[in-house]
Scaffold this motif. Sequence first.
Motif, PDB file in Angstrom:
ATOM      1  N   LEU A 159      50.055  48.776  33.080  1.00 35.49           N
ATOM      2  CA  LEU A 159      50.276  48.797  31.626  1.00 35.49           C
ATOM      3  C   LEU A 159      49.163  49.541  30.904  1.00 35.49           C
ATOM      4  O   LEU A 159      48.011  49.520  31.322  1.00 35.49           O
ATOM      5  N   THR A 160      49.521  50.180  29.792  1.00 35.70           N
ATOM      6  CA  THR A 160      48.521  50.850  28.958  1.00 35.70           C
ATOM      7  C   THR A 160      47.866  49.805  28.045  1.00 35.70           C
ATOM      8  O   THR A 160      48.411  48.713  27.847  1.00 35.70           O
ATOM      9  N   ASP A 161      46.728  50.159  27.479  1.00 37.35           N
ATOM     10  CA  ASP A 161      46.066  49.265  26.524  1.00 37.35           C
ATOM     11  C   ASP A 161      46.998  48.943  25.355  1.00 37.35           C
ATOM     12  O   ASP A 161      47.010  47.817  24.852  1.00 37.35           O
ATOM     13  N   GLU A 162      47.777  49.933  24.931  1.00 32.18           N
ATOM     14  CA  GLU A 162      48.693  49.729  23.807  1.00 32.18           C
ATOM     15  C   GLU A 162      49.778  48.709  24.158  1.00 32.18           C
ATOM     16  O   GLU A 162      50.136  47.862  23.341  1.00 32.18           O
ATOM     17  N   GLN A 163      50.294  48.830  25.376  1.00 32.82           N
ATOM     18  CA  GLN A 163      51.343  47.890  25.800  1.00 32.82           C
ATOM     19  C   GLN A 163      50.783  46.465  25.912  1.00 32.82           C
ATOM     20  O   GLN A 163      51.437  45.502  25.494  1.00 32.82           O
ATOM     21  N   ILE A 164      49.581  46.364  26.472  1.00 33.11           N
ATOM     22  CA  ILE A 164      48.954  45.032  26.591  1.00 33.11           C
ATOM     23  C   ILE A 164      48.718  44.440  25.202  1.00 33.11           C
ATOM     24  O   ILE A 164      49.004  43.253  24.963  1.00 33.11           O
ATOM     25  N   ALA A 165      48.260  45.276  24.281  1.00 35.33           N
ATOM     26  CA  ALA A 165      48.038  44.807  22.899  1.00 35.33           C
ATOM     27  C   ALA A 165      49.353  44.351  22.266  1.00 35.33           C
ATOM     28  O   ALA A 165      49.395  43.311  21.589  1.00 35.33           O
ATOM     29  N   ALA A 166      50.424  45.111  22.511  1.00 36.12           N
ATOM     30  CA  ALA A 166      51.734  44.752  21.944  1.00 36.12           C
ATOM     31  C   ALA A 166      52.216  43.408  22.493  1.00 36.12           C
ATOM     32  O   ALA A 166      52.702  42.556  21.745  1.00 36.12           O
ATOM     33  N   ILE A 167      52.039  43.208  23.801  1.00 36.96           N
ATOM     34  CA  ILE A 167      52.454  41.935  24.421  1.00 36.96           C
ATOM     35  C   ILE A 167      51.606  40.775  23.898  1.00 36.96           C
ATOM     36  O   ILE A 167      52.128  39.731  23.505  1.00 36.96           O
ATOM     37  N   THR A 168      50.290  40.972  23.882  1.00 29.12           N
ATOM     38  CA  THR A 168      49.405  39.852  23.542  1.00 29.12           C
ATOM     39  C   THR A 168      49.442  39.502  22.050  1.00 29.12           C
ATOM     40  O   THR A 168      48.925  38.459  21.660  1.00 29.12           O
ATOM     41  N   ARG A 169      50.084  40.330  21.236  1.00 26.84           N
ATOM     42  CA  ARG A 169      50.362  39.903  19.857  1.00 26.84           C
ATOM     43  C   ARG A 169      51.379  38.759  19.859  1.00 26.84           C
ATOM     44  O   ARG A 169      51.440  37.971  18.923  1.00 26.84           O
ATOM     45  N   HIS A 170      52.198  38.699  20.914  1.00 30.54           N
ATOM     46  CA  HIS A 170      53.212  37.641  21.030  1.00 30.54           C
ATOM     47  C   HIS A 170      52.727  36.472  21.880  1.00 30.54           C
ATOM     48  O   HIS A 170      52.995  35.320  21.555  1.00 30.54           O
ATOM     49  N   CYS A 171      52.077  36.765  22.996  1.00 31.67           N
ATOM     50  CA  CYS A 171      51.633  35.685  23.887  1.00 31.67           C
ATOM     51  C   CYS A 171      50.594  36.213  24.876  1.00 31.67           C
ATOM     52  O   CYS A 171      50.446  37.427  25.046  1.00 31.67           O
ATOM     53  N   ASP A 172      49.900  35.290  25.527  1.00 35.08           N
ATOM     54  CA  ASP A 172      48.921  35.668  26.539  1.00 35.08           C
ATOM     55  C   ASP A 172      49.620  36.114  27.825  1.00 35.08           C
ATOM     56  O   ASP A 172      50.805  35.825  28.034  1.00 35.08           O
ATOM     57  N   ILE A 173      48.857  36.783  28.675  1.00 37.01           N
ATOM     58  CA  ILE A 173      49.388  37.287  29.954  1.00 37.01           C
ATOM     59  C   ILE A 173      48.745  36.513  31.105  1.00 37.01           C
ATOM     60  O   ILE A 173      47.546  36.234  31.082  1.00 37.01           O
ATOM     61  N   VAL A 174      49.547  36.152  32.093  1.00 37.08           N
ATOM     62  CA  VAL A 174      49.028  35.615  33.359  1.00 37.08           C
ATOM     63  C   VAL A 174      49.484  36.585  34.438  1.00 37.08           C
ATOM     64  O   VAL A 174      50.667  36.917  34.516  1.00 37.08           O
ATOM     65  N   HIS A 175      48.549  37.057  35.265  1.00 39.72           N
ATOM     66  CA  HIS A 175      48.970  37.917  36.375  1.00 39.72           C
ATOM     67  C   HIS A 175      48.263  37.508  37.654  1.00 39.72           C
ATOM     68  O   HIS A 175      47.175  36.945  37.623  1.00 39.72           O
ATOM     69  N   SER A 176      48.941  37.749  38.769  1.00 40.73           N
ATOM     70  CA  SER A 176      48.419  37.334  40.062  1.00 40.73           C
ATOM     71  C   SER A 176      48.712  38.431  41.077  1.00 40.73           C
ATOM     72  O   SER A 176      49.716  39.138  40.957  1.00 40.73           O
ATOM     73  N   ASP A 177      47.853  38.568  42.063  1.00 42.39           N
ATOM     74  CA  ASP A 177      48.011  39.608  43.082  1.00 42.39           C
ATOM     75  C   ASP A 177      49.025  39.156  44.131  1.00 42.39           C
ATOM     76  O   ASP A 177      48.768  38.201  44.869  1.00 42.39           O
ATOM     77  N   ILE A 178      50.171  39.820  44.164  1.00 42.38           N
ATOM     78  CA  ILE A 178      51.201  39.483  45.160  1.00 42.38           C
ATOM     79  C   ILE A 178      51.634  40.755  45.892  1.00 42.38           C
ATOM     80  O   ILE A 178      52.812  40.960  46.202  1.00 42.38           O
ATOM     81  N   GLY A 179      50.642  41.606  46.206  1.00 45.61           N
ATOM     82  CA  GLY A 179      50.912  42.933  46.774  1.00 45.61           C
ATOM     83  C   GLY A 179      51.734  42.941  48.046  1.00 45.61           C
ATOM     84  O   GLY A 179      52.612  43.798  48.218  1.00 45.61           O
ATOM     85  N   THR A 180      51.476  42.012  48.956  1.00 44.71           N
ATOM     86  CA  THR A 180      52.242  41.970  50.213  1.00 44.71           C
ATOM     87  C   THR A 180      53.694  41.606  49.934  1.00 44.71           C
ATOM     88  O   THR A 180      54.629  42.212  50.463  1.00 44.71           O
ATOM     89  N   ILE A 181      53.872  40.597  49.081  1.00 41.16           N
ATOM     90  CA  ILE A 181      55.226  40.152  48.736  1.00 41.16           C
ATOM     91  C   ILE A 181      55.991  41.289  48.067  1.00 41.16           C
ATOM     92  O   ILE A 181      57.159  41.546  48.384  1.00 41.16           O
TER      93      ILE A 181
END
Length: 310
Positions: free
Chosen positions: A268-290
Amino acid sequence: SPTVTSNIIMVRPAQFRSNEQTAVNNYFQSTVNSSVESVLSNALKEFDNFVIKLQSVGVNVLVIQDTEDTDTPDAVFPNNWISFHSDGTVCLYPMFAVNRRIERRPDIFDIVRTNGFTVTKTVDYSEFEDKSKFLEGTGSLILDRVNKVAYCALSARSDSELLAKFCNDFNYKCVAFTAYQSAGGDRLVIYHTNVMMAVCETFAVICLDCIDDVSERTAVENSLRNTGKEIIAISEDQVKLFAGNMLQVVGECDKRFLVMSSTAYQSLTDEQIAAITRHCDIVHSDIGTIETCGGGSARCMMAEVYLPKN
């Protein structure tokens, strides 16, 4: 219908590999040059860490252990075979891959009841497998449960007749379209709607560039706007990095979180992250193998439970 839920079912895999039966039309999948054992142990680490992340923000995760004695390489993606609804209905879906049909577990009803949920009715579309008609749960259907709109990218795994049946049975308005991805110079049909769009309470993350037909694209945009969603657009390259595969959940103190993989987050770009976080926080986790072997990401791993509590 509650807009977002804090109750999620996840299935901890007993085996995990790149499923040869789904690879025919899932272009997100690839095989890795590591042993079966190391792939499974990496997938389990990723799974357990993901669960801990969700629990740490107050999401109620019900972990079900996959059965050891069945060949179910995709069991970690339960959202394709089951959905749970606020009127107490549980819906079971017809699956394209023969070895994924074994994932539909009759004991799921006992498990949700034991955990305090009410099941009043079952709708079972699995018999449509005999007619080679498929609709793979919330992989195929992006449900706006408040406005009762079902978005669906039609494909070999998302049949238009079954979509119409679901919308009739559950009283949803249907917004159908075809979504494409570029691969090797061709425009190939995207196998699941949930890799290219996510509908949340006040916004939607979507790759409009995947919808080649202008009138279909406009219809999707209009439907989202008319239901009060801010459209946060992502690119086709971001779709390949699972940025469309997100789910909004509720954590502690009624706080909203948008859940995604670290691969998706880093795309995601900084702009996209800013747009999302105006609505809610983000949780992300590393699931690269899956993601690499399974060709599915964070959203596919979560079956959201809207059933009423006892």
